[in-house]
Write an enzyme that holds these catalytic residues in place. Structure first.
Site, PDB file in Angstrom:
ATOM      1  N   ASP A 520       1.125  -0.764  -0.133  1.00  0.00           N
ATOM      2  CA  ASP A 520       0.205  -0.359  -0.156  1.00  0.00           C
ATOM      3  C   ASP A 520       0.711   1.347  -0.179  1.00  0.00           C
ATOM      4  O   ASP A 520       2.058   1.210   0.821  1.00  0.00           O
ATOM      5  CB  ASP A 520      -0.908   0.010   1.135  1.00  0.00           C
ATOM      6  CG  ASP A 520      -2.229   1.102   1.234  1.00  0.00           C
ATOM      7  OD1 ASP A 520      -2.480   1.926   0.233  1.00  0.00           O
ATOM      8  OD2 ASP A 520      -3.274   1.165   1.935  1.00  0.00           O
ATOM      9  N   CYS A 562      -6.215   4.273  -3.307  1.00  0.00           N
ATOM     10  CA  CYS A 562      -6.281   2.743  -2.863  1.00  0.00           C
ATOM     11  C   CYS A 562      -7.601   2.061  -3.748  1.00  0.00           C
ATOM     12  O   CYS A 562      -7.114   1.419  -4.789  1.00  0.00           O
ATOM     13  CB  CYS A 562      -6.433   2.369  -1.801  1.00  0.00           C
ATOM     14  SG  CYS A 562      -5.031   3.055  -0.265  1.00  0.00           S
ATOM     15  N   HIS A 618     -10.759  -1.735   2.050  1.00  0.00           N
ATOM     16  CA  HIS A 618     -11.087  -0.243   1.121  1.00  0.00           C
ATOM     17  C   HIS A 618     -11.682  -0.214   0.304  1.00  0.00           C
ATOM     18  O   HIS A 618     -11.305   0.639  -0.871  1.00  0.00           O
ATOM     19  CB  HIS A 618      -9.544   0.492   0.951  1.00  0.00           C
ATOM     20  CG  HIS A 618      -9.951   1.959   0.496  1.00  0.00           C
ATOM     21  ND1 HIS A 618      -8.933   3.060   1.149  1.00  0.00           N
ATOM     22  CD2 HIS A 618     -11.122   2.683   1.104  1.00  0.00           C
ATOM     23  CE1 HIS A 618     -10.000   4.546   1.129  1.00  0.00           C
ATOM     24  NE2 HIS A 618     -10.518   3.895   1.550  1.00  0.00           N
TER      25      HIS A 618
HETATM   26 CA   LIG Z   1      -3.044   3.262  -1.627  1.00  0.00          CA
END
Ligand SMILES: [Ca+2]
Ligand SMILES: [Ca+2]
Length: 1013
Positions: A520, A562, A618
């Site tokens: 990430d 994301c 997410h």
């Molecule tokens: Ca990210």
């Protein structure tokens, strides 16, 4: 009055031009005529082809005037070269001349001789020796015939006795041989008379055998199939019973064979382009450029896979349309026209431009008024008669083709269908167009004396299938072409000689375990092996994975942030086809993946896999938070007191299953934090929180790149254990599933090195860079190492396909500038960071390991995208995706098995605020204005300018237009792969977001905020 003016002009100019009769004619411009053989009109980069390199022709186009709708007037022979050149040289249509010998007709060079020119010829002449001898006073390396081996051209010179010398074999490659002769002439020309130099190349006519480096360059980056590619023309257009051109590849035509032949064809053109550059340089060197009209054209086009054809014996656009560029004194620079022109217009055009009388009976028109802006067209339609088997006529929108022998008629709307793919003849509203165009065709026939009887109604053609038909190579094809295209089994083409093959393809329907590790916010330059010189943070485990597998250097996420990137990775569909046009899924947001959408997990499950997601989701869930209680969940900043109302609402929601998460989208099991820097601050297992949040976070956890938003948290929740716990769970899953007979898919979206930068004690200070991020990155690398060890120790490494990548670039707010000051560049050579449409936003580390298939330590420079995981999986499983799944996913398997060719021609990656970046080959178009250059988009060539420093949008309007059109198609079709068109979920706006609108500021501000709902 007129007479005295002329005299005055002559007197004024005389001293400049020298004295006497020679001086009189020396004022006329020279003519340098460069003529290619079988070159399609769409093979000049400056005219909008991003897949070919033609720097010299591009320069010429920039210095001159391009005729973009220029045609060969059909032909009376399968050897189209013969009539085409005859019409060029005579200025008459093939109906009115003896095309083979050109007997009894005044030729362009002859006419120029009579007007005081010295004429020099080199290269191909396909209309007999007597006509050549009439046309040229000087000549060297002249080739009489249609074709030859390019390295053994039989050539002759014009001797001092006015006779042709004996045939000898040229010692250089054809294009070099002819360029040498032209350059020699230019250097030796005494300037007493103006010259007409005719350089008739034999390239890119077959044999398609460019020097090795020229084809290798294109094998590495294979040109795409033409848009109108077909395995076969399904009917007999009159040329299906013979014709050497069509025999150069087997039926059905395959993608591999066509793209290889295109590579070889493009290689010939790029090589030819270099020789054109040498000639133009010599012209300049000798001081003659200023006073020379340069013409570049070709005699006919070529099909090369279009409509299932390989030859030029048809009247489709690809075969009849040819390049024409004119440059020189008085001719505007860098301009073009779509007005219809023919090669046979060149004769009258030159007469008009030079100022000499035109012979009687020319059938063409002068094109000079077009570049002078005095006319916008010289004719309203184009007629293309080919032998007695095909007739076409087109106007500015419609094209009608008749095949009189079989009574077949085709009608194309070139405005919506420039590639002539959809025959509209049988549509009820087409009747009027057919009638009108047939009438127009008859008018043309009357004009040129064409007596062929045309069909009046379409007869459906008989289906023809040439599969397996015997073919014989002709004497000119070199050994490697015979081997590659004639000795290979029918229907197949042997591998290109330069493409390395390291391992066999996977068995159809193999079932390796699949592990996808998604870091990430890990930057392209954060991994050592991606940034050996400007990376200062050790990443031994990521490097080890790359050393054992393949490292892709041009791998992309769908977005600079994301949620959108995760969506594309899991579904193989661009995120911007959903509601998420910009930004991310907000706090306690709804599911982004539709319930009926196939994910990589769902696909694996269909094939008997056990599937798990361990990490950060997410992508939204159905949290079940009542609207009126939302304020109690999403608190924002600070550390307010927890009230009974908070606790009651949290108890109500978190004591129930949370629907719409990973276990509702194809995963058998899930463990992780939904978003580690957002509430709820607890782990979630499957569809339940582990424990019921009852507190707020202490204020100390909302600073220094730790948590971002206040909200419900478990009592005593700590951020540091998140990453190691995910590591534990993943290793446990692998060890557990390795014992089972069932294959597994593990998707492991790490929470790091994203914020919270919650470094465990063992890693604090490890990097020596004095910042949390590099320490956290090292800790992240160690977790990757633990997962790889678990795979190894479970004995399944040999049968496990591992992907490692990152959802977007490094976040600038983790201290990027401070790192750069210490010599660590998180984006490597790229511009920008997380969130950006610049490469630093979405070009990410992308490593694939698959023992026994992927060559260890290999590097792949082809364009790849995280959306490709889906089609790759389908390919590995030996299955085909349905039309409504993986719409933007291309299989990586050819790359994994060692082929080095593009698997995708384009890719889209967006900024977090939505702005789209479109890749096509090396080109990247950003849909955002460049205020300095005053262009509405930015264009970069990443081959030359990886840092995206200077936009060339202003200089490449046609490429910009082509890429905008491509973006339009990618949006409109609802997919970017072959298959049935699909619907986007909403009206797509990513290509308009950069354009200033009154509401833009507000929209930007909204996109920057984590969008709640
Ligand atoms: Ca990210
Ligand atoms: Ca030709």
């Amino acid at each position: 009055m007129k007479h005295s003016l002329l005299t005055l002009t002559a007197v004024l100019l005389a001293p400049l031009a020298g004295a006497g009769a020679a001086g009189q004619s020396a004022r006329k411009p020279n003519v340098l005529f460069l003529f290619a053989d079988d070159q399609r009109a769409d093979t000049i980069a400056a005219h909008g082809n991003p897949h070919i390199k033609t720097p010299n022709l591009d320069r010429l186009a920039g210095a001159g005037f391009s005729f973009r709708s220029n045609y060969c007037f059909g032909g009376n022979s399968g050897a189209v070269c013969v009539p085409s050149r005859a019409m060029l040289m005579s200025g008459k249509t093939w109906f009115h001349i003896d095309t083979v010998s050109l007997k009894g007709v005044k030729l362009l060079p002859e006419h120029l001789q009579e007007s005081g020119y010295v004429t020099f010829g080199t290269g191909k002449w396909h209309n007999g020796e007597p006509s050549w001898l009439r046309a040229f006073q000087r000549g060297r390396n002249v080739f009489f015939g249609g074709m030859s081996d390019h390295t053994k051209v039989p050539v002759r010179d014009l001797g001092p006795d006015g006779k042709l010398t004996q045939v000898r074999t040229g010692e250089k490659f054809s294009s070099e041989l002819f360029a040498d002769a032209a350059i020699e002439f230019l250097r030796s020309h005494d300037g007493k008379k103006p010259f007409f130099v005719y350089v008739a190349f034999t390239a890119p006519h077959d044999p398609r055998m460019p020097p090795l480096p020229y084809r290798e360059a294109y094998y590495r980056n294979l040109p795409p199939l033409p848009a109108n590619f077909l395995p076969q023309l399904p009917f007999d257009n009159g040329m299906m019973r013979g014709g050497r051109d069509e025999n150069l590849g087997a039926w059905p035509r395959t993608e591999t064979m066509i793209r290889d032949q295109l590579a070889e064809y493009y290689g010939l053109i790029t090589h030819l382009d270099g020789e054109v550059g040498r000639i133009l340089a010599a012209l300049k060197e000798t001081g003659q450029a200023e006073n020379t009209i340069i013409i570049y054209a070709a005699d006919n086009g070529l099909a090369l896979g279009s409509h299932g054809l390989l030859g030029k014996q048809n009247v489709f656009e690809h075969s009849m349309r040819v390049p024409l560029i004119v440059a020189g004194p008085g001719i505007p620079q860098g301009k073009s026209t779509q007005a219809f022109s023919y090669l046979l217009d060149i004769f009258p055009t030159l007469c008009d431009t030079i100022g000499i009388r035109r012979p009687a009976g020319l059938e063409g028109e002068s094109l000079r008024p077009l570049w002078e802006g005095k006319k916008d067209r010289v004719r309203d339609s184009v007629f293309l008669p080919f032998i007695q088997i095909q007739r076409a006529v087109r106007d500015h929108r419609w094209k009608l083709i008749c095949y009189p022998k079989i009574g077949h008629i085709q009608l194309f709307d070139l405005q919506s269908d420039p590639d002539e793919r959809t025959n509209l003849v049988d549509r009820p509203d087409s009747a009027e167009h057919v009638r009108r165009l047939l009438k127009l065709m008859r008018q043309w026939q009357a004009k040129v004396g064409d007596t062929l009887k045309l069909p009046t109604e379409n007869k459906p053609p008989e289906k023809v299938d040439l599969t397996g038909r015997q073919r014989e190579p002709d004497q000119w094809q070199p050994e490697w072409i015979r081997k590659k295209y004639f000795d290979a089994p029918q229907g197949q083409s042997a591998a290109p000689p330069a493409a390395p093959h390291v391992a066999g393809p996977p068995k159809a329907a193999s079932t390796p375990n699949i592990v996808v590790i998604l870091a990430d916010d890990l930057g392209y330059g954060d991994v050592q092996c991606y940034n050996p010189h400007r990376g200062k943070i050790p990443t031994p485990n990521m490097d080890r994975l790359a050393a054992e597998g393949m490292r892709c250097t041009d791998g992309h996420s769908s977005s600079g942030v994301c949620s959108p990137s995760r969506y594309a990775l899991l579904t193989g569909r661009y995120h911007w086809r959903t509601r998420l046009q910009a930004g991310i899924v907000g706090v306690f947001g709804d599911p982004l993946i539709a319930p009926d959408r196939l994910t990589i997990a769902g696909l694996a499950k269909q094939h008997g896999y056990r599937t798990a997601c361990i990490g950060k989701w997410h992508l939204g869930r159905d949290w079940g938070i009542p609207q009126e209680k939302r304020a109690l969940f999403h608190i924002g900043q600070g550390s307010p007191a927890v009230t009974d109302a908070h606790r009651a609402a949290w108890q109500e929601v978190f004591s129930k299953p949370i629907a719409g998460g990973p276990t509702a989208r194809g995963f058998d099991e899930y463990f992780g934090t939904d978003v580690p820097n957002w509430p709820p601050y607890c782990f979630i297992e499957n569809d339940r929180t582990i424990g019921i949040p009852s507190e707020f976070l202490p204020a100390a956890l909302l600073r220094d790149n730790q948590a971002s938003l206040q909200g419900p948290a478990l009592k005593g929740w700590k951020l540091e254990p998140i990453l190691p716990t995910l590591g534990d769970r993943a290793c446990d899953f692998i060890a557990r599933r390795a014992k089972a007979k069932q294959p597994f898919l593990l998707y492991m979206p790490l929470t790091s090195p994203h914020t919270p930068l919650a470094v465990n004690d063992a890693w604090k200070g490890k990097s020596g860079l004095g910042l949390a991020y590099p320490d956290f990155l090292m800790e992240t690398d160690a977790v990757v190492g633990r997962v790889l060890d678990a795979i190894e120790q479970s004995g399944i490494a040999g049968n496990t396909l591992v992907f490692f990548t990152s959802d977007n670039g490094c976040a600038p707010y983790i201290g990027a500038k401070a790192l750069e000051a210490q010599g660590h560049f998180p984006s490597g050579p790229l511009r920008g960071y997380k969130g950006d449409v610049w490469e630093g936003g979405h070009r990410v580390p992308f490593v694939v390991r698959w023992p026994g298939v992927v060559k260890p330590g290999s590097v792949c420079r082809q364009l790849v995208h995280q959306a490709d995981v889906m089609a790759t999986l389908a390919d590995v499983l030996g299955t085909k995706l349905p039309d409504n799944a993986g719409e933007d996913s291309f299989s990586l398997v050819p790359l994994l098995t060692g082929e080095d060719r593009p698997i995708r021609q384009h890719a889209v990656s967006c900024a977090s605020r939505g702005v789209a970046g479109l890749r096509k080959g090396p080109w990247k178009l950003i849909f955002e204005p460049d205020p300095l250059a005053k262009t509405d988009v930015r264009l970069y060539n990443l081959d030359d300018d990886i840092g995206e420093t200077s936009s060339v949008a202003a200089a490449r309007p046609e490429l910009v237009a082509a890429m905008k059109a491509l973006m339009g198609h990618l949006i409109a079709d609802g997919r970017s792969t072959p298959g049935a068109a699909q619907k986007n979920d909403v009206e797509v706006r990513i290509h308009k977001m950069g354009t200033p609108t009154p509401g833009k500021k507000a929209a930007r501000a909204k996109a920057k905020r984590p969008p709640g709902k």
